[in-house]
Enzyme design. Structure first.
Site: not given
Ligand code: CTP
Length: 399
Positions: A210, A337
């Site tokens: 990403n 979240k």
């Molecule tokens: N995060 C994590 N482990 C993952 C995915 C996300 O620790 N496998 C953490 C990121 O570091 C961040 C938080 O979760 O602090 C939110 O990440 P985000 O990508 O916005 O949330 P998602 O749960 O993936 O939700 P979505 O992609 O549906 O918005």
């Protein structure tokens, strides 16, 4: 005062009668071990001779536009970089207004604009000027941008009036300036931080990833160190130099990041999950480079573990901070979240349309169970300092 030893203070002097007190300030700062360089506005030179500051600081005094580019090899950008802190004392009403507007119409304001470091101002003006709505508004904006405000004090003024607006005394300013180097809110704490993207292998050559640059996470690591924390940084692949005093562990995939976090976490008081962790990885990565076929291919994906949620679910969980990068409905998604992942605090920002990843400036809103705080758009390093201050307060309140 150990905090000032070897610190580089760029002292800006603007046009106010209080400028004479700054001579004593230079002397006291040097006595405490700081290195001082002085920049004066044109008006300041009418109140006090540059020669006085030159003698006391042991360095050339900069005032005119091209002063910073003469002699000692310090161009104005270098001068801004040189400083550990820029302190403007006295800061006149006019200087503060120009600072608020982001003007760069003299050397001192240009240096402030070219700095992403600590800036402090010590206002000095007549009490009515200090009380004026315009000044109040300017001060509020500067405060929100993370500029430190030292004073003003109260008492008799050069104009014969009495009230708020006097520049603090040099001894008080030295105290305030040393405080810039010891926010100390995280002193004695161990802080684990993830940053950057993850790479999820498809085959020997290819991966899914990403746009995360890691800048926000690295800026947070630096700010946490400045606030006294002992920082471990678990980093995905980024092109950044880690802060000198951080312990850095490099990982590639979300699985590696998960393992690294879990093996480090028990020793930590605070966890900040700033990494953009991939939610999915290719289900069957190939060890060989996959050959091109004359057809479309389907890539099967499998879910990665949620690192921050796993940390927050630990019996002995640290104070846990997550991020939410959203393209819409920021508050709604951030709050959901926060709850779903069991976080203590979440930092949410808008991404897409040139905002968020890969850029140097960002705005952010921090949410917790029963409150929130918006941080205006600024450089990631300033934002990081403001975030660390808020995280520190909440961590202290929770323990
Ligand atoms: N995060 C994590 N482990 C993952 C995915 C996300 O620790 N496998 C953490 C990121 O570091 C961040 C938080 O979760 O602090 C939110 O990440 P985000 O990508 O916005 O949330 P998602 O749960 O993936 O939700 P979505 O992609 O549906 O918005």
């Amino acid at each position: 005062m150990i905090e000032l030893v070897n610190k580089r203070v760029l002292l800006g002097v603007s046009g106010s009668i209080a400028a004479y007190k700054s001579a004593e300030l230079v002397r006291l700062l040097r006595k405490q071990g700081a290195e001082v360089r002085v920049v004066m506005t044109a008006t300041a030179t009418e109140f006090i001779q540059p020669l006085t500051f030159q003698a006391l600081s042991g360095n050339i005094v900069y005032s005119a536009w091209d002063d910073a580019d003469r002699g000692d090899g310090m161009g104005h950008i270098e001068l801004a970089r040189w400083a550990d802190a820029i302190v403007i004392a006295p800061a006149s009403a006019d200087l503060l207004a120009r600072l608020r507007q982001g003007m760069a119409n003299d050397l001192l304001t240009t240096l402030c604009l070219a700095s992403n470091g600590t800036i402090a101002v010590a206002p000095a003006m007549n009490r009515l000027m200090w009380d004026n709505a315009a000044t109040k508004e300017n001060m509020e904006v500067l405060r929100q941008r993370g500029i430190h405000i030292l004073g003003p004090g109260t008492g008799g003024q050069a104009c014969g009036e009495t009230g708020l607006g006097r520049m603090l005394e040099p001894e008080q300013l030295v105290q305030g300036i040393s405080g810039l180097f010891t926010s100390g809110i995280l002193s004695g704490t161990k802080l684990l931080l993830t940053a950057g993207p993850t790479r999820e292998p498809i085959d020997a050559m290819r991966f899914l990833s990403n746009r995360s640059s890691g800048k926000m996470g690295y800026a947070l690591a630096q700010a946490a160190i400045e606030a006294g924390a002992d920082v471990t940084l678990i980093s995905g692949p980024v092109a950044l130099t880690p802060p000198e005093r951080a312990k850095r562990l490099d990982v590639n995939s979300a699985n590696e990041m998960y393992e690294a976090v879990m093996s480090e976490i028990s020793a930590n008081d605070v966890f900040i999950s700033a990494a953009a962790v991939a939610d999915y990885r290719p289900a069957n990565p190939s060890k060989e480079k996959v050959k091109r076929k004359d057809d479309n291919v389907d890539l099967a994906l499998t879910q990665n573990r949620d690192i921050v949620a796993s940390v927050a679910a630990l019996a002995n969980k640290p104070f846990t901070v997550g991020f939410a990068a959203e393209t819409s409905d920021i508050e709604k998604h951030a709050m959901s979240k926060l709850k779903r992942k069991g976080l203590d605090l979440i930092a949410a920002n808008q991404v897409g349309d040139g905002q968020g990843a890969e850029v140097d400036d960002n705005a952010m809103t921090l949410y917790w169970a029963d409150g929130c705080q918006h941080l205006e758009k600024t450089t990631k390093s300033k934002l990081a300092r403001q975030m660390v201050a808020i995280i520190g307060e909440h961590y202290r309140a929770a323990t």
